[in-house]
Scaffold this motif. Structure first.
Motif, PDB file in Angstrom:
ATOM      1  N   ALA A 348      12.314  -9.871 -23.584  1.00 60.93           N
ATOM      2  CA  ALA A 348      13.240 -10.411 -24.586  1.00 60.93           C
ATOM      3  C   ALA A 348      14.670 -10.367 -24.075  1.00 60.93           C
ATOM      4  CB  ALA A 348      13.112  -9.621 -25.887  1.00 60.93           C
ATOM      5  N   TRP A 351      15.194 -13.087 -21.457  1.00 62.61           N
ATOM      6  CA  TRP A 351      15.306 -14.394 -22.121  1.00 62.61           C
ATOM      7  C   TRP A 351      16.729 -14.595 -22.637  1.00 62.61           C
ATOM      8  CZ3 TRP A 351      11.050 -16.135 -26.131  1.00 62.61           C
ATOM      9  CH2 TRP A 351      11.230 -17.503 -26.435  1.00 62.61           C
ATOM     10  N   PRO A 363      19.708 -17.688 -27.079  1.00 60.32           N
ATOM     11  CA  PRO A 363      18.727 -18.786 -27.080  1.00 60.32           C
ATOM     12  C   PRO A 363      18.648 -19.441 -28.462  1.00 60.32           C
ATOM     13  CG  PRO A 363      17.812 -16.820 -26.037  1.00 60.32           C
ATOM     14  CD  PRO A 363      19.105 -16.417 -26.662  1.00 60.32           C
ATOM     15  N   PHE A 368      12.291 -17.080 -29.768  1.00 65.08           N
ATOM     16  CA  PHE A 368      13.124 -15.950 -29.327  1.00 65.08           C
ATOM     17  C   PHE A 368      13.569 -15.123 -30.520  1.00 65.08           C
ATOM     18  CE2 PHE A 368      17.391 -14.189 -29.009  1.00 65.08           C
ATOM     19  CZ  PHE A 368      17.207 -13.276 -27.983  1.00 65.08           C
TER      20      PHE A 368
END
Length: 454
Positions: A348, A351, A363, A368
């Protein structure tokens, strides 16, 4: 989950006093450790927001004010649960406290000083809003996270001692039951202190960071995407993000440490029953009998992770009497859960980091934000799983290879009644905490004049 909780309570109620004492301690520690994590992490978020506020960011300053009120509630609740724990140590485990109090009691005295410093500066900090200059108020807040981290680290040294007892003449104790040659400083700074202390501090940062950011992730999913909510998400999430990959490294250190100093615990983590060279790493599956079923095995990987040598020998549980083995299925499952969630949180964070590097914003994918929303509860689950590994992996010893748990438990009657009393107390404390924080959130939204309700 509800059935599991009912079963847990029924087992404690129907079992002996030893089981009830263990369940009561597990409940108290499991509850307190999550709240205590906020004592380490939350002040950092508040000060980061206030620092931005002193540079002209009004949204960040408003977040700092609101977060400080929330933290005051959590700090008070943590003080209550910590007090319960301190009483339980003496009431439930007099055999250990009475025998080794001179050896391992020092951290609790020092932790009391750190706790009071944190409380004093928190009181001044809360009182100082609009009374001190911006720089003075920020400076007053700086000791709060330092004292919080010191408090957590110092308490963990006591647990590290239970895993790696030192600071007394072990040979004399084994022969006569007398504790001599006491050195409290050696006990406090035992060989397990660095790895356990750092591991706990990083876990607290992850729990606090991902838990607070998950509240704002949920708000984002519900359409509240103003700048205050974005700041409320980014500040704690970045702290958790920064801690997560470091925790992976420290976790590897902890596993290697267990291999060298607690080989039985290490064997339980991976359910290794037969001593072997080039031991495989088993991912997933579950323990049935003395086998791990339906797991993905990587040949030689466990030996390599433990030593850097694929052909290294890993000691198995086969040579250990059954009554000296930890509960392998539970320990291994908890370890797998902890590691799995840890890597998910790293994912996470990666990302988020890629998106921020590309666009200087989080994001946009709802997937997400769903992951960020569940990251908070998952981080708490990983923390609890880690403590299961630490405590049950040491069993049947309360002081590793020195004192068994049945030698430490109180002989006083009524422990099962005490378990139910503590269960009711923590249920009431949980309900009161949720109620107060909910009312506080509603009152802050009522006072909001900027369109966001951070």
């Amino acid at each position: 989950m509800a059935m599991a909780i009912v079963g847990f309570l029924a087992e404690a109620a129907s079992g002996g006093d030893l089981l009830a004492a263990r369940q009561q301690m597990a409940l108290s520690l499991g509850w307190h450790i999550v709240v205590a994590s906020f004592g380490v992490a939350f002040p950092i978020f508040i000060l980061l927001a206030e620092w931005r506020g002193t540079r002209g960011d009004e949204d960040a300053m408003e977040l700092a004010r609101r977060w400080s009120k929330t933290f005051a509630v959590l700090f008070a609740v943590g003080a209550v649960s910590g007090t319960i724990l301190s009483f339980e140590l003496g009431m439930l485990w007099p055999g250990m406290v009475g025998t080794f109090g001179d050896v391992w009691g020092l951290p609790f005295a020092i932790e009391g000083v750190a706790f009071f410093l944190e409380a004093i500066f928190l009181g001044i900090y809360l009182y100082g809003w609009d009374r001190f200059s911006a720089k003075a108020h920020l400076a007053v807040g700086l000791p709060i996270p330092v004292a919080g981290a010191a408090s957590a680290f110092i308490v963990v040294t006591a647990n590290a001692w239970m895993n790696h007892p030192t600071g007394f003449d072990a040979a004399t104790y084994a022969a006569t039951g007398r504790v001599i040659a006491v050195d409290p400083w050696a006990a406090m700074f035992n060989r397990g202190t660095p790895v356990q202390g750092i591991h706990m501090i990083l876990a607290a940062l992850m729990v606090g960071g991902f838990a607070v950011s998950s509240v704002y992730a949920w708000a984002w999913l519900r359409g509240r995407r103003d700048r205050r909510h974005q700041l409320g998400f980014v500040i704690p999430f970045v702290v958790g993000l920064a801690a997560a990959p470091v925790q992976v490294v420290v976790g590897d250190w902890a596993a290697r440490f267990a291999y060298n100093h607690q080989p039985i615990k290490f064997a339980a983590l991976e359910a290794v029953y037969e001593t072997e060279a080039g031991a495989p790493l088993s991912i997933g599956g579950w323990v049935s009998g003395e086998q791990v079923r339906f797991a993905l095995e990587i040949p030689g990987a466990l030996s390599w992770l433990a030593t850097g040598d694929r052909d290294a020998v890993v000691v198995g549980l086969g040579g250990v009497p059954p009554d000296e083995r930890p509960p392998v299925p539970v320990v291994r499952m908890a370890f797998q859960v902890m590691v799995g969630i840890g890597f998910l949180l790293v994912l996470a964070g990666a990302w988020f980091g890629v998106a921020w590097w590309r666009r200087r914003s989080p994001p946009v994918s709802r997937w997400f934000w769903r992951l960020a929303w569940v990251a908070g509860p998952l981080a708490a689950v990983a923390l609890e799983a880690g403590w299961v590994v630490t405590e049950l992996g040491r069993q049947p010893w309360i002081v590793y290879q020195v004192m068994r748990i049945e030698e430490a438990v109180t002989p006083a009657p009524g422990i099962r009644v005490g378990f139910w009393v503590v269960t009711v107390a923590y249920t009431a404390l949980t309900a009161a905490t949720v109620f107060v924080l909910t009312r506080l959130g509603r009152s802050l939204r009522t006072l909001d004049v900027g369109g966001g309700d951070g």
